[in-house]
Write a protein that holds these residues in place. Structure first.
Motif, mmCIF file in Angstrom:
data_model
loop_
_atom_site.group_PDB
_atom_site.id
_atom_site.type_symbol
_atom_site.label_atom_id
_atom_site.label_comp_id
_atom_site.label_asym_id
_atom_site.label_seq_id
_atom_site.Cartn_x
_atom_site.Cartn_y
_atom_site.Cartn_z
ATOM 1 N N PHE A 294 0.846 -1.192 0.000
ATOM 2 C CA PHE A 294 0.000 0.000 0.000
ATOM 3 C C PHE A 294 0.885 1.247 0.000
ATOM 4 N N GLU A 295 1.036 1.831 -1.155
ATOM 5 C CA GLU A 295 1.915 2.981 -1.333
ATOM 6 C C GLU A 295 1.395 4.182 -0.549
ATOM 7 N N GLY A 296 2.297 4.840 0.151
ATOM 8 C CA GLY A 296 1.948 6.058 0.874
ATOM 9 C C GLY A 296 1.493 5.845 2.298
ATOM 10 N N TRP A 297 1.210 4.613 2.681
ATOM 11 C CA TRP A 297 0.764 4.359 4.052
ATOM 12 C C TRP A 297 1.931 4.515 5.019
ATOM 13 N N SER A 298 1.671 5.105 6.153
ATOM 14 C CA SER A 298 2.705 5.309 7.165
ATOM 15 C C SER A 298 2.040 5.406 8.523
ATOM 16 N N SER A 299 2.843 5.392 9.573
ATOM 17 C CA SER A 299 2.301 5.544 10.925
ATOM 18 C C SER A 299 1.635 6.902 11.087
ATOM 19 N N GLN A 300 2.133 7.921 10.375
ATOM 20 C CA GLN A 300 1.526 9.248 10.453
ATOM 21 C C GLN A 300 0.151 9.250 9.788
ATOM 22 N N ILE A 301 0.028 8.579 8.647
ATOM 23 C CA ILE A 301 -1.279 8.486 7.990
ATOM 24 C C ILE A 301 -2.247 7.709 8.870
ATOM 25 N N ALA A 302 -1.758 6.643 9.500
ATOM 26 C CA ALA A 302 -2.624 5.877 10.415
ATOM 27 C C ALA A 302 -3.140 6.778 11.532
ATOM 28 N N ALA A 303 -2.248 7.580 12.121
ATOM 29 C CA ALA A 303 -2.665 8.506 13.181
ATOM 30 C C ALA A 303 -3.662 9.528 12.650
ATOM 31 N N ASP A 304 -3.429 9.987 11.421
ATOM 32 C CA ASP A 304 -4.353 10.954 10.812
ATOM 33 C C ASP A 304 -5.744 10.361 10.619
ATOM 34 N N THR A 305 -5.810 9.081 10.255
ATOM 35 C CA THR A 305 -7.128 8.476 10.037
ATOM 36 C C THR A 305 -7.906 8.370 11.343
ATOM 37 N N ARG A 306 -7.202 8.165 12.434
ATOM 38 C CA ARG A 306 -7.897 8.159 13.729
ATOM 39 C C ARG A 306 -8.425 9.548 14.043
ATOM 40 N N THR A 307 -7.578 10.559 13.859
ATOM 41 C CA THR A 307 -8.019 11.935 14.110
ATOM 42 C C THR A 307 -9.198 12.288 13.226
ATOM 43 N N GLU A 308 -9.134 11.862 11.968
ATOM 44 C CA GLU A 308 -10.227 12.123 11.030
ATOM 45 C C GLU A 308 -11.543 11.560 11.540
ATOM 46 N N ALA A 309 -11.540 10.284 11.919
ATOM 47 C CA ALA A 309 -12.775 9.631 12.352
ATOM 48 C C ALA A 309 -13.331 10.280 13.612
ATOM 49 N N GLU A 310 -12.460 10.586 14.570
ATOM 50 C CA GLU A 310 -12.931 11.169 15.821
ATOM 51 C C GLU A 310 -13.403 12.606 15.621
ATOM 52 N N ALA A 311 -12.714 13.360 14.776
ATOM 53 C CA ALA A 311 -13.148 14.724 14.491
ATOM 54 C C ALA A 311 -14.477 14.717 13.736
ATOM 55 N N PHE A 312 -14.661 13.730 12.868
ATOM 56 C CA PHE A 312 -15.924 13.618 12.131
ATOM 57 C C PHE A 312 -17.079 13.335 13.090
ATOM 58 N N ILE A 313 -16.889 12.398 13.995
ATOM 59 C CA ILE A 313 -17.930 12.090 14.977
ATOM 60 C C ILE A 313 -18.279 13.326 15.792
ATOM 61 N N ASP A 314 -17.259 14.042 16.261
ATOM 62 C CA ASP A 314 -17.496 15.261 17.039
ATOM 63 C C ASP A 314 -18.261 16.293 16.228
ATOM 64 N N HIS A 315 -17.895 16.429 14.952
ATOM 65 C CA HIS A 315 -18.549 17.427 14.104
ATOM 66 C C HIS A 315 -20.023 17.075 13.906
ATOM 67 N N VAL A 316 -20.311 15.818 13.656
ATOM 68 C CA VAL A 316 -21.703 15.406 13.458
ATOM 69 C C VAL A 316 -22.516 15.662 14.717
ATOM 70 N N LEU A 317 -21.943 15.316 15.872
ATOM 71 C CA LEU A 317 -22.689 15.423 17.125
ATOM 72 C C LEU A 317 -22.857 16.855 17.605
ATOM 73 N N TRP A 318 -21.850 17.699 17.395
ATOM 74 C CA TRP A 318 -21.898 19.024 18.010
ATOM 75 C C TRP A 318 -21.904 20.191 17.028
ATOM 76 N N GLN A 319 -21.608 19.950 15.768
ATOM 77 C CA GLN A 319 -21.642 21.025 14.788
ATOM 78 C C GLN A 319 -22.747 20.825 13.747
ATOM 79 N N ASP A 320 -23.012 19.583 13.409
ATOM 80 C CA ASP A 320 -24.066 19.275 12.452
ATOM 81 C C ASP A 320 -25.348 18.960 13.233
ATOM 82 N N ASP A 321 -26.262 18.200 12.634
ATOM 83 C CA ASP A 321 -27.574 17.977 13.251
ATOM 84 C C ASP A 321 -27.607 16.856 14.274
ATOM 85 N N GLY A 322 -26.482 16.128 14.461
ATOM 86 C CA GLY A 322 -26.417 15.103 15.492
ATOM 87 C C GLY A 322 -27.204 13.843 15.198
#
Length: 559
Positions: A294-322
Motif C-alpha cells: 500500500f503505497e503512501g501508508w505510514s504511521s503518520q497516515i494511520a494517526a491521521d485516520t484516527r483523528t479524522e474519524a474522531e473529528a468527524f464524529i465530534d462534528h456530526v454530534l456538536w456542529q451538524d444535526d447530530g
C-alpha cells in the motif's frame, strides 16, 4: 473441507488489524430476551416477581457498585492533583460483554489488579506529598492537626464525591498524626493520600440509594456521579456537586438541565465521545500497520485516520444535526492536507496542517463507514477483508450475531494474486455448503466496500478487473435489501428501523454499563420510541437515557 481454498476465509474470530480490544460484543437480534411492560402508573411493585417499576411501568434495574474504569480513575486524579503527572499502570481489562470498556460486570478485581492499583496510587500520593503547599498552603509548614483536619474535610469530599462523616474525618486525622510520629511529615502525608485513594469510595461509585416501597432512589451525589462519569468520563464538577447538595437533582427537570450542560460541547462530553469511539473502534485506528504493497501508508497516515474519524464524529454530534443518518451518510469528512492528498481528494490543496471539513466531491464515500481508518482497521496487512467489514455491519449496526467457524474449520484469508478478484474468490468459496450460511450474512454486505482498498483508498479495479460493488443484506431481522456500493449501503442502513434500534441498544449498554436483560425490554422500547420521535438524534438519545427514571432509580436488590 480439508484443502479447500482458504476455508471459511475472513479470519472471523480474530481482531481487526491493529485492534487490541475485544471485537466480539455478542450482540444478537433478540439479545436480552423478550419482555413487556410490567405495570402502569407511578413507581411501585409489579405483580410478577414483585419487581419494582418506574412511572412508565418499566421494570427498574438492580442496585450495584460500579468500579471506575482506568480512564475515569486517571480523570479523577487529574482533578485532585492537577500538577502531578505520572505514568500509571492501572488495570485495563478491555471491552466487556456490553461491547464497551465500562462493562460493570467485567470490571472484577484480581490480585494482580489490586497490586497495580496499590502501586499506582502510591506513585501519585508520593508525588503529591512532595509538594504539600499545592494541596493546601498550610501544609507547607508541616502536619499541624488543625491544618490536616481542614485539608481532610475538603479533600475527602472531593475524592469521595460526596459528604464524609465526622467520624471518618477523625479517623484519618488520627492516622496522619500517628504516621507523622513514625515517619515524619512528608511520608505521613503520602500515606494519608494513599489511604484515601485506595478507599472503595474513590475507586468505586455506588448506585444504592435509599429504599422506599421497594424502590431505591439514588441520592443527589450518586446521581451527580452517574451522570458525570457517563457523559464526561470524569467526576462531577463544582456546579454538579452544588446541584447535588442543594437538591436540584431531585427533579427530572434538574437532571435534564445538568445533562444538557454536560453534553453541550465535545470538549466536556468525553464519556459521550467514548461511546461512539469505542463503537467504531477509532482508538485502534492509529496503530494499524500495513505491508509495503500500500503505497503512501505510514504511521503518520494511520494517526491521521484516527483523528479524522474522531473529528468527524465530534462534528456530526456538536456542529451538524447530530443525527444517525448524518453519521452514516454525510458526504464530507474532516481532514488535513496530508490525509486529503493521500486519499486523492480534489480539495486537498485548500487545507493546511489542521483538520477541517472537506466534501468528498465525486468520490463515492459517505459517513463513518467511508473513513480510511475504519476501512484499514477492518482489512488485512496486505489486502482487503470483505468478511470483517461485512461482519462489523451485521453485528454492530444490525445487532445480529454471526457464529465463529467450527473448530474443524481453519479460518484464513484468501491468498493474494491469481486471476480472480477478491469478490470472485469469496463467491467461489461461499458455494461450499459448510461455509455459505455464515458467509452470506457477511460477504454480501462487505462487497459494498470493494471500491476501497486495504487502506481506504478509492480504486476502480481489482486484479485488473472492474470492481463489482453490488451487495445485499439477507436473512436479517428487518433490513434485507440490495445496494450498489458503500454510499448506497449507508443510505440503506440509515433508513433501517433495525439499525436505529441497534444504536439504542448500544446507547443503553454504554449508559447502564452492562448488557440488557429480559427485564429491560420495556426500557429499550421506550428509548427506541424517543429516538424515533427525535428523528434519530444521537444527543437526544443520550439525554433520554441519562434522565430516565431507570437512570436514577433502582430495584431494591443487588445482582
Amino acid at each position: 473441507m480439508a484443502g479447500a481454498l482458504f476455508a471459511c476465509s475472513g479470519n472471523i474470530s480474530s481482531q481487526p488489524n491493529g485492534d487490541t480490544g475485544t471485537d466480539e460484543p455478542g450482540t444478537g437480534p433478540g439479545a436480552g430476551g423478550q419482555g413487556g411492560r410490567a405495570g402502569t402508573g407511578g413507581a411501585g411493585m409489579t405483580g410478577a416477581g414483585n419487581r419494582p417499576v418506574d412511572a412508565q411501568g418499566c421494570a427498574l434495574p438492580s442496585r450495584r457498585l460500579r468500579q471506575l474504569t482506568a480512564q475515569q480513575v486517571e480523570n479523577a486524579l487529574a482533578v485532585l492533583f492537577p500538577k502531578v503527572k505520572a505514568a500509571l499502570d492501572l488495570p485495563r481489562p478491555g471491552r466487556g460483554e456490553n461491547g464497551f470498556s465500562n462493562d460493570s460486570d467485567r470490571l472484577m478485581l484480581t490480585v494482580s489488579d489490586v497490586q497495580k492499583q496499590v502501586t499506582s496510587m502510591a506513585v501519585v500520593a508520593d508525588a503529591a506529598a512532595a509538594d504539600p503547599a499545592a494541596l493546601a498552603p498550610c501544609l507547607k509548614d508541616g502536619l499541624a492537626t488543625a491544618c490536616v483536619r481542614s485539608f481532610v474535610e475538603r479533600f475527602t469530599k472531593l475524592a469521595y464525591r460526596g459528604p464524609v462523616e465526622a467520624s471518618e474525618v477523625d479517623d484519618l486525622v488520627a492516622f496522619a498524626s500517628a504516621q507523622k510520629t513514625a515517619h515524619g511529615d512528608e511520608k505521613a502525608l503520602a500515606l494519608l493520600l494513599r489511604r484515601v485513594l485506595l478507599s472503595p469510595r474513590f475507586m468505586f461509585r455506588s448506585e444504592v440509594g435509599t429504599v422506599k416501597e421497594g424502590v431505591a432512589e439514588l441520592d443527589g451525589y450518586e446521581k451527580a456521579s452517574v451522570l458525570s462519569f457517563t457523559l464526561t468520563d470524569g467526576p462531577p464538577d463544582a456546579e454538579l456537586m452544588e446541584a447535588a447538595s442543594s437538591g436540584k437533582l431531585d427533579s427530572a427537570a434538574g437532571m435534564r438541565q445538568q445533562a444538557e450542560r454536560l453534553l453541550g460541547g465535545a470538549q466536556n462530553a468525553a464519556g459521550a465521545r467514548r461511546l461512539f469511539r469505542e463503537l467504531f473502534r477509532t482508538e485502534s485506528m492509529g496503530s494499524v500497520v500495513k505491508d509495503d504493497v500500500f503505497e503512501g501508508w505510514s504511521s503518520q497516515i494511520a494517526a491521521d485516520t484516527r483523528t479524522e474519524a474522531e473529528a468527524f464524529i465530534d462534528h456530526v454530534l456538536w456542529q451538524d444535526d447530530g443525527r444517525l443518518d448524518t453519521l452514516l451518510t454525510a458526504p464530507y469528512t474532516m481532514a488535513n492536507k496530508r490525509l486529503a492528498t493521500f486519499y486523492g481528494l480534489s480539495g486537498a490543496n485548500s487545507l493546511g496542517d489542521s483538520f477541517a471539513k472537506i466534501d468528498y466531491g465525486s468520490e463515492p464515500r459517505s459517513g463513518i463507514l467511508g473513513k480510511g481508518g475504519w476501512l484499514s482497521l477492518l482489512a488485512h496487512a496486505g489486502q482487503n477483508d470483505l468478511v470483517k467489514r461485512g461482519r462489523f455491519v451485521r453485528e454492530m449496526l444490525l445487532c445480529e450475531s454471526v457464529p465463529d467457524p467450527p473448530p474443524t474449520i481453519k479460518a484464513v484469508p484468501p491468498p493474494p494474486g491469481g486471476d480472480l478478484t477478491l469478490r470472485e474468490k469469496l463467491v467461489q468459496h461461499a458455494q461450499d455448503p459448510n461455509c455459505s450460511g455464515c458467509h452470506d450474512q457477511m460477504d454480501k454486505i462487505g462487497f459494498a466496500f470493494e471500491r476501497f482498498d486495504g487502506v481506504g483508498k478509492f480504486r476502480e479495479t481489482d486484479n485488473g478487473k472492474p470492481i463489482d460493488a453490488r451487495g445485499e443484506i439477507v436473512n436479517s431481522e428487518a433490513s434485507n435489501g440490495s445496494f450498489d456500493g458503500a454510499v448506497a449501503l449507508a443510505k440503506h442502513l440509515a433508513a433501517s428501523p433495525q439499525v436505529h434500534a441497534c444504536i439504542v441498544k448500544h446507547g443503553f449498554r454504554f449508559a447502564f454499563g452492562r448488557v440488557e436483560k429480559s427485564i429491560d425490554a420495556c426500557q429499550l422500547d421506550k428509548f427506541a420510541k424517543g429516538f424515533a420521535d427525535a428523528q434519530g438524534n444521537l444527543r437526544t438519545l443520550l439525554l433520554d437515557l441519562v434522565t430516565s427514571p431507570a437512570f436514577s432509580q433502582r430495584a431494591a436488590v443487588f445482582e
